[in-house]
Design a protein around this motif. Structure first.
Motif, PDB file in Angstrom:
ATOM      1  N   ASN A 113       9.581  11.119  -8.082  1.00  0.00           N
ATOM      2  CA  ASN A 113       9.263   9.799  -7.544  1.00  0.00           C
ATOM      3  C   ASN A 113      10.142   9.446  -6.349  1.00  0.00           C
ATOM      4  O   ASN A 113       9.804   8.561  -5.566  1.00  0.00           O
ATOM      5  CB  ASN A 113       9.413   8.715  -8.614  1.00  0.00           C
ATOM      6  CG  ASN A 113       8.324   8.807  -9.654  1.00  0.00           C
ATOM      7  OD1 ASN A 113       7.196   9.139  -9.339  1.00  0.00           O
ATOM      8  ND2 ASN A 113       8.674   8.529 -10.894  1.00  0.00           N
ATOM      9  N   ILE A 114      11.264  10.136  -6.228  1.00  0.00           N
ATOM     10  CA  ILE A 114      12.168   9.892  -5.100  1.00  0.00           C
ATOM     11  C   ILE A 114      11.809  10.866  -3.989  1.00  0.00           C
ATOM     12  O   ILE A 114      11.915  12.080  -4.139  1.00  0.00           O
ATOM     13  CB  ILE A 114      13.652  10.049  -5.509  1.00  0.00           C
ATOM     14  CG1 ILE A 114      14.005   9.037  -6.603  1.00  0.00           C
ATOM     15  CG2 ILE A 114      14.555   9.877  -4.292  1.00  0.00           C
ATOM     16  CD1 ILE A 114      15.406   9.178  -7.149  1.00  0.00           C
ATOM     17  N   VAL A 115      11.335  10.301  -2.873  1.00  0.00           N
ATOM     18  CA  VAL A 115      10.893  11.082  -1.732  1.00  0.00           C
ATOM     19  C   VAL A 115      11.732  10.692  -0.525  1.00  0.00           C
ATOM     20  O   VAL A 115      11.967   9.507  -0.279  1.00  0.00           O
ATOM     21  CB  VAL A 115       9.396  10.826  -1.424  1.00  0.00           C
ATOM     22  CG1 VAL A 115       8.926  11.693  -0.273  1.00  0.00           C
ATOM     23  CG2 VAL A 115       8.548  11.050  -2.658  1.00  0.00           C
ATOM     24  N   TRP A 116      12.185  11.690   0.210  1.00  0.00           N
ATOM     25  CA  TRP A 116      12.955  11.478   1.433  1.00  0.00           C
ATOM     26  C   TRP A 116      12.117  11.951   2.619  1.00  0.00           C
ATOM     27  O   TRP A 116      11.482  13.006   2.563  1.00  0.00           O
ATOM     28  CB  TRP A 116      14.256  12.264   1.391  1.00  0.00           C
ATOM     29  CG  TRP A 116      15.162  11.859   0.281  1.00  0.00           C
ATOM     30  CD1 TRP A 116      15.178  12.363  -0.991  1.00  0.00           C
ATOM     31  CD2 TRP A 116      16.170  10.864   0.323  1.00  0.00           C
ATOM     32  NE1 TRP A 116      16.135  11.732  -1.727  1.00  0.00           N
ATOM     33  CE2 TRP A 116      16.771  10.809  -0.952  1.00  0.00           C
ATOM     34  CE3 TRP A 116      16.631  10.004   1.312  1.00  0.00           C
ATOM     35  CZ2 TRP A 116      17.804   9.936  -1.249  1.00  0.00           C
ATOM     36  CZ3 TRP A 116      17.666   9.139   1.013  1.00  0.00           C
ATOM     37  CH2 TRP A 116      18.239   9.111  -0.264  1.00  0.00           C
ATOM     38  N   VAL A 117      12.125  11.176   3.701  1.00  0.00           N
ATOM     39  CA  VAL A 117      11.365  11.513   4.898  1.00  0.00           C
ATOM     40  C   VAL A 117      12.287  11.397   6.102  1.00  0.00           C
ATOM     41  O   VAL A 117      13.049  10.439   6.230  1.00  0.00           O
ATOM     42  CB  VAL A 117      10.148  10.563   5.054  1.00  0.00           C
ATOM     43  CG1 VAL A 117       9.507  10.723   6.413  1.00  0.00           C
ATOM     44  CG2 VAL A 117       9.133  10.812   3.970  1.00  0.00           C
ATOM     45  N   GLY A 118      12.186  12.384   6.992  1.00  0.00           N
ATOM     46  CA  GLY A 118      12.921  12.359   8.247  1.00  0.00           C
ATOM     47  C   GLY A 118      11.943  12.171   9.395  1.00  0.00           C
ATOM     48  O   GLY A 118      10.932  12.866   9.479  1.00  0.00           O
ATOM     49  N   SER A 130       7.268   7.394  -5.073  1.00  0.00           N
ATOM     50  CA  SER A 130       6.460   8.505  -4.555  1.00  0.00           C
ATOM     51  C   SER A 130       5.727   8.135  -3.277  1.00  0.00           C
ATOM     52  O   SER A 130       4.690   8.695  -2.953  1.00  0.00           O
ATOM     53  CB  SER A 130       5.453   8.993  -5.594  1.00  0.00           C
ATOM     54  OG  SER A 130       6.107   9.451  -6.739  1.00  0.00           O
ATOM     55  N   GLY A 131       6.220   7.147  -2.556  1.00  0.00           N
ATOM     56  CA  GLY A 131       5.593   6.715  -1.314  1.00  0.00           C
ATOM     57  C   GLY A 131       4.427   5.773  -1.503  1.00  0.00           C
ATOM     58  O   GLY A 131       3.730   5.444  -0.548  1.00  0.00           O
ATOM     59  N   VAL A 132       4.209   5.313  -2.724  1.00  0.00           N
ATOM     60  CA  VAL A 132       3.071   4.446  -3.030  1.00  0.00           C
ATOM     61  C   VAL A 132       3.495   2.985  -2.943  1.00  0.00           C
ATOM     62  O   VAL A 132       4.526   2.594  -3.489  1.00  0.00           O
ATOM     63  CB  VAL A 132       2.504   4.756  -4.430  1.00  0.00           C
ATOM     64  CG1 VAL A 132       1.373   3.809  -4.771  1.00  0.00           C
ATOM     65  CG2 VAL A 132       2.051   6.205  -4.511  1.00  0.00           C
TER      66      VAL A 132
END
Length: 191
Positions: A113-118, A130-132
């Protein structure tokens, strides 16, 4: 009846003539559009030269020194400006769902559920859903004067340790990593 046959014959003759024109004449006509060559190189050189002056190239470490100067020496000026500014009449009306170019996505290996984005010019972002959801993403301040996060790695044995690679592909204009959207490159500081 004769009138219908003459009408059909006339339509057939017109159709044959039109087909002849389309097959014989149109292929020889020129449809070349005038194409103006872009001026991206000149725009980039102008942008770069403003920042490099009086040098030919931006000196190594100059970006970091400038960021440190802005953080320390300009703080008093910024506080004075903020004190004098009346921002009570302004409020954001959106949009709040604007995205950018994402260069890296990583899931926490123990909690998907933990999402990292660069982002290319937007820094590091984290979602615990989860980005929801409309407010799923939170900006994470890395503490470094760069906004390009191009790679993310989480230590699988200790998910509290993360490595991020900064910067983006250099420009094709023979200059270093300098951070201009037109050149599709953003300054980095390593890992």
């Amino acid at each position: 009846m004769l009138k219908k046959r003459l009408l059909y014959s006339f339509e057939a003759i017109v159709g044959i003539i039109l087909c002849f024109i389309l097959l014989r004449v149109l292929p020889h006509m020129s449809y070349e559009e005038e194409h103006e060559e872009g001026h991206a190189l000149e725009a980039f050189e102008h942008w770069y030269n403003q920042r490099a002056a009086p040098y030919d190239k931006i000196p190594n470490g100059a970006y970091i020194r400038a960021a440190e100067y802005a953080r320390t020496q300009m703080m008093n000026e910024r506080e004075l400006t903020d004190a004098l500014a009346d921002t009570s009449q302004w409020h954001s009306i959106g949009p709040d769902n604007v995205g950018g170019r994402v260069l890296a996505i990583t899931l926490n290996p123990t909690n998907p559920n933990i999402v990292w984005v660069g982002a290319a010019s937007g820094g590091l972002w984290k979602s615990t859903t989860s980005g929801v959801g409309a407010s799923a993403w939170s900006y994470v301040n890395t503490g470094y004067p760069t906004v390009a996060v191009s790679s993310i790695a989480i230590n699988p044995s200790n998910t509290n340790i993360m490595y991020i690679g900064t910067g983006e592909v250099g420009s094709a204009y023979g200059r270093g990593m300098v951070g201009t959207p037109g050149a599709r490159s953003t300054y980095g500081m390593g890992v």
